[in-house]
Scaffold this motif. Structure first.
Motif, PDB file in Angstrom:
ATOM      1  N   THR A  36      -6.063 -94.512  48.985  1.00  0.00           N
ATOM      2  CA  THR A  36      -4.794 -95.228  48.857  1.00  0.00           C
ATOM      3  C   THR A  36      -4.673 -95.745  47.435  1.00  0.00           C
ATOM      4  O   THR A  36      -5.665 -95.835  46.707  1.00  0.00           O
ATOM      5  CB  THR A  36      -4.697 -96.389  49.874  1.00  0.00           C
ATOM      6  OG1 THR A  36      -3.388 -96.928  49.852  1.00  0.00           O
ATOM      7  CG2 THR A  36      -5.701 -97.480  49.577  1.00  0.00           C
ATOM      8  N   GLU A  37      -3.469 -96.093  47.032  1.00  0.00           N
ATOM      9  CA  GLU A  37      -3.238 -96.592  45.686  1.00  0.00           C
ATOM     10  C   GLU A  37      -3.756 -98.016  45.524  1.00  0.00           C
ATOM     11  O   GLU A  37      -3.585 -98.848  46.406  1.00  0.00           O
ATOM     12  CB  GLU A  37      -1.739 -96.562  45.369  1.00  0.00           C
ATOM     13  CG  GLU A  37      -1.426 -96.963  43.949  1.00  0.00           C
ATOM     14  CD  GLU A  37       0.059 -96.895  43.629  1.00  0.00           C
ATOM     15  OE1 GLU A  37       0.411 -97.244  42.493  1.00  0.00           O
ATOM     16  OE2 GLU A  37       0.851 -96.509  44.508  1.00  0.00           O
ATOM     17  N   ILE A  38      -4.412 -98.268  44.420  1.00  0.00           N
ATOM     18  CA  ILE A  38      -4.877 -99.607  44.059  1.00  0.00           C
ATOM     19  C   ILE A  38      -3.939-100.105  42.965  1.00  0.00           C
ATOM     20  O   ILE A  38      -3.835 -99.492  41.909  1.00  0.00           O
ATOM     21  CB  ILE A  38      -6.329 -99.591  43.521  1.00  0.00           C
ATOM     22  CG1 ILE A  38      -7.298 -98.934  44.507  1.00  0.00           C
ATOM     23  CG2 ILE A  38      -6.776-101.003  43.135  1.00  0.00           C
ATOM     24  CD1 ILE A  38      -7.467 -99.645  45.807  1.00  0.00           C
ATOM     25  N   HIS A  39      -3.247-101.189  43.226  1.00  0.00           N
ATOM     26  CA  HIS A  39      -2.303-101.722  42.262  1.00  0.00           C
ATOM     27  C   HIS A  39      -3.015-102.550  41.196  1.00  0.00           C
ATOM     28  O   HIS A  39      -4.023-103.208  41.472  1.00  0.00           O
ATOM     29  CB  HIS A  39      -1.240-102.573  42.968  1.00  0.00           C
ATOM     30  CG  HIS A  39      -0.410-101.770  43.906  1.00  0.00           C
ATOM     31  ND1 HIS A  39       0.626-100.973  43.481  1.00  0.00           N
ATOM     32  CD2 HIS A  39      -0.474-101.621  45.256  1.00  0.00           C
ATOM     33  CE1 HIS A  39       1.159-100.367  44.524  1.00  0.00           C
ATOM     34  NE2 HIS A  39       0.506-100.739  45.611  1.00  0.00           N
ATOM     35  N   HIS A  40      -2.490-102.522  39.989  1.00  0.00           N
ATOM     36  CA  HIS A  40      -3.066-103.281  38.869  1.00  0.00           C
ATOM     37  C   HIS A  40      -3.165-104.759  39.209  1.00  0.00           C
ATOM     38  O   HIS A  40      -4.109-105.423  38.796  1.00  0.00           O
ATOM     39  CB  HIS A  40      -2.229-103.093  37.608  1.00  0.00           C
ATOM     40  CG  HIS A  40      -2.287-101.702  37.053  1.00  0.00           C
ATOM     41  ND1 HIS A  40      -1.822-101.391  35.812  1.00  0.00           N
ATOM     42  CD2 HIS A  40      -2.756-100.538  37.566  1.00  0.00           C
ATOM     43  CE1 HIS A  40      -2.003-100.098  35.582  1.00  0.00           C
ATOM     44  NE2 HIS A  40      -2.553 -99.566  36.634  1.00  0.00           N
ATOM     45  N   GLY A  41      -2.199-105.266  39.977  1.00  0.00           N
ATOM     46  CA  GLY A  41      -2.195-106.674  40.360  1.00  0.00           C
ATOM     47  C   GLY A  41      -3.338-107.047  41.290  1.00  0.00           C
ATOM     48  O   GLY A  41      -3.615-108.233  41.484  1.00  0.00           O
ATOM     49  N   ARG A  42      -3.979-106.067  41.861  1.00  0.00           N
ATOM     50  CA  ARG A  42      -5.175-106.301  42.675  1.00  0.00           C
ATOM     51  C   ARG A  42      -6.437-106.061  41.861  1.00  0.00           C
ATOM     52  O   ARG A  42      -7.409-106.813  41.957  1.00  0.00           O
ATOM     53  CB  ARG A  42      -5.171-105.385  43.903  1.00  0.00           C
ATOM     54  CG  ARG A  42      -6.366-105.578  44.805  1.00  0.00           C
ATOM     55  CD  ARG A  42      -6.296-104.693  46.014  1.00  0.00           C
ATOM     56  NE  ARG A  42      -7.396-104.979  46.932  1.00  0.00           N
ATOM     57  CZ  ARG A  42      -7.826-104.143  47.833  1.00  0.00           C
ATOM     58  NH1 ARG A  42      -7.247-102.972  48.005  1.00  0.00           N
ATOM     59  NH2 ARG A  42      -8.837-104.467  48.613  1.00  0.00           N
ATOM     60  N   LEU A  43      -6.426-105.003  41.076  1.00  0.00           N
ATOM     61  CA  LEU A  43      -7.610-104.592  40.342  1.00  0.00           C
ATOM     62  C   LEU A  43      -8.027-105.608  39.278  1.00  0.00           C
ATOM     63  O   LEU A  43      -9.163-106.104  39.301  1.00  0.00           O
ATOM     64  CB  LEU A  43      -7.363-103.238  39.677  1.00  0.00           C
ATOM     65  CG  LEU A  43      -8.497-102.700  38.805  1.00  0.00           C
ATOM     66  CD1 LEU A  43      -9.716-102.372  39.646  1.00  0.00           C
ATOM     67  CD2 LEU A  43      -8.032-101.490  38.023  1.00  0.00           C
ATOM     68  N   TYR A  44      -7.134-105.906  38.361  1.00  0.00           N
ATOM     69  CA  TYR A  44      -7.522-106.702  37.195  1.00  0.00           C
ATOM     70  C   TYR A  44      -7.858-108.157  37.509  1.00  0.00           C
ATOM     71  O   TYR A  44      -8.829-108.686  36.949  1.00  0.00           O
ATOM     72  CB  TYR A  44      -6.489-106.550  36.080  1.00  0.00           C
ATOM     73  CG  TYR A  44      -6.525-105.141  35.519  1.00  0.00           C
ATOM     74  CD1 TYR A  44      -7.561-104.728  34.699  1.00  0.00           C
ATOM     75  CD2 TYR A  44      -5.552-104.213  35.870  1.00  0.00           C
ATOM     76  CE1 TYR A  44      -7.628-103.431  34.214  1.00  0.00           C
ATOM     77  CE2 TYR A  44      -5.601-102.908  35.392  1.00  0.00           C
ATOM     78  CZ  TYR A  44      -6.645-102.530  34.567  1.00  0.00           C
ATOM     79  OH  TYR A  44      -6.724-101.235  34.100  1.00  0.00           O
ATOM     80  N   PRO A  45      -7.150-108.822  38.419  1.00  0.00           N
ATOM     81  CA  PRO A  45      -7.585-110.183  38.772  1.00  0.00           C
ATOM     82  C   PRO A  45      -8.979-110.201  39.404  1.00  0.00           C
ATOM     83  O   PRO A  45      -9.766-111.123  39.162  1.00  0.00           O
ATOM     84  CB  PRO A  45      -6.523-110.664  39.762  1.00  0.00           C
ATOM     85  CG  PRO A  45      -5.311-109.872  39.427  1.00  0.00           C
ATOM     86  CD  PRO A  45      -5.836-108.521  39.000  1.00  0.00           C
ATOM     87  N   ASN A  46      -9.314-109.182  40.189  1.00  0.00           N
ATOM     88  CA  ASN A  46     -10.652-109.120  40.788  1.00  0.00           C
ATOM     89  C   ASN A  46     -11.716-108.818  39.747  1.00  0.00           C
ATOM     90  O   ASN A  46     -12.820-109.369  39.803  1.00  0.00           O
ATOM     91  CB  ASN A  46     -10.671-108.094  41.928  1.00  0.00           C
ATOM     92  CG  ASN A  46     -10.110-108.653  43.199  1.00  0.00           C
ATOM     93  OD1 ASN A  46     -10.737-109.478  43.856  1.00  0.00           O
ATOM     94  ND2 ASN A  46      -8.891-108.243  43.552  1.00  0.00           N
ATOM     95  N   LEU A  47     -11.412-107.971  38.776  1.00  0.00           N
ATOM     96  CA  LEU A  47     -12.348-107.737  37.679  1.00  0.00           C
ATOM     97  C   LEU A  47     -12.555-109.031  36.891  1.00  0.00           C
ATOM     98  O   LEU A  47     -13.691-109.371  36.541  1.00  0.00           O
ATOM     99  CB  LEU A  47     -11.835-106.628  36.755  1.00  0.00           C
ATOM    100  CG  LEU A  47     -11.945-105.202  37.293  1.00  0.00           C
ATOM    101  CD1 LEU A  47     -11.156-104.244  36.417  1.00  0.00           C
ATOM    102  CD2 LEU A  47     -13.399-104.771  37.391  1.00  0.00           C
ATOM    103  N   ASP A  48     -11.475-109.759  36.636  1.00  0.00           N
ATOM    104  CA  ASP A  48     -11.590-111.034  35.921  1.00  0.00           C
ATOM    105  C   ASP A  48     -12.445-112.031  36.690  1.00  0.00           C
ATOM    106  O   ASP A  48     -13.229-112.774  36.095  1.00  0.00           O
ATOM    107  CB  ASP A  48     -10.211-111.617  35.638  1.00  0.00           C
ATOM    108  CG  ASP A  48      -9.446-110.846  34.569  1.00  0.00           C
ATOM    109  OD1 ASP A  48     -10.084-110.106  33.782  1.00  0.00           O
ATOM    110  OD2 ASP A  48      -8.204-110.982  34.517  1.00  0.00           O
ATOM    111  N   THR A  49     -12.320-112.047  38.011  1.00  0.00           N
ATOM    112  CA  THR A  49     -13.151-112.935  38.835  1.00  0.00           C
ATOM    113  C   THR A  49     -14.626-112.597  38.673  1.00  0.00           C
ATOM    114  O   THR A  49     -15.467-113.492  38.539  1.00  0.00           O
ATOM    115  CB  THR A  49     -12.741-112.834  40.321  1.00  0.00           C
ATOM    116  OG1 THR A  49     -11.401-113.296  40.454  1.00  0.00           O
ATOM    117  CG2 THR A  49     -13.663-113.649  41.215  1.00  0.00           C
ATOM    118  N   LEU A  50     -14.945-111.314  38.650  1.00  0.00           N
ATOM    119  CA  LEU A  50     -16.342-110.895  38.474  1.00  0.00           C
ATOM    120  C   LEU A  50     -16.869-111.285  37.099  1.00  0.00           C
ATOM    121  O   LEU A  50     -18.041-111.653  36.958  1.00  0.00           O
ATOM    122  CB  LEU A  50     -16.480-109.393  38.708  1.00  0.00           C
ATOM    123  CG  LEU A  50     -16.167-108.919  40.127  1.00  0.00           C
ATOM    124  CD1 LEU A  50     -16.186-107.396  40.200  1.00  0.00           C
ATOM    125  CD2 LEU A  50     -17.122-109.526  41.138  1.00  0.00           C
TER     126      LEU A  50
END
Length: 98
Positions: A36-50
């Protein structure tokens, strides 16, 4: 690791399995896995959290593209998680084939 979402753990696995991937590489890998498609609004905030948790380091390839890699702590946490999972996965009986 206990406070991470499954998606965040998957991000760690993808980052660990590639050489300083950029965001779109990570996104592509996860889209293939999740189908399924992963939206940038999901990806980058989670990377920032890590990054904020000290599990991932972020740097720049150029002005538009960041790279990611596990920190020492990230590697330790991922190894501990894999060992914890292994104790349960190894206990699952093998399926018999017909």
């Amino acid at each position: 690791m206990h406070d991470l979402t499954g998606f965040q753990r998957d991000l760690l696995y993808v980052i660990a399995g590639t050489d300083e991937p950029h965001g779109l590489e990570i996104k592509d890998e996860l889209e293939e896995y999740y189908e399924t498609e992963i939206h940038h609004g999901r990806l980058y905030p989670n990377l920032d959290t890590l990054v904020e948790k000290g599990l991932v380091e972020k740097g720049e390839h150029d002005r538009r593209t960041n790279w990611y890699r596990l920190t020492r702590r990230g590697k330790r946490e991922l190894t501990a998680r894999a060992e914890w999972e292994r104790q349960y996965v190894d206990a699952v009986p093998e399926a018999k084939t017909a």
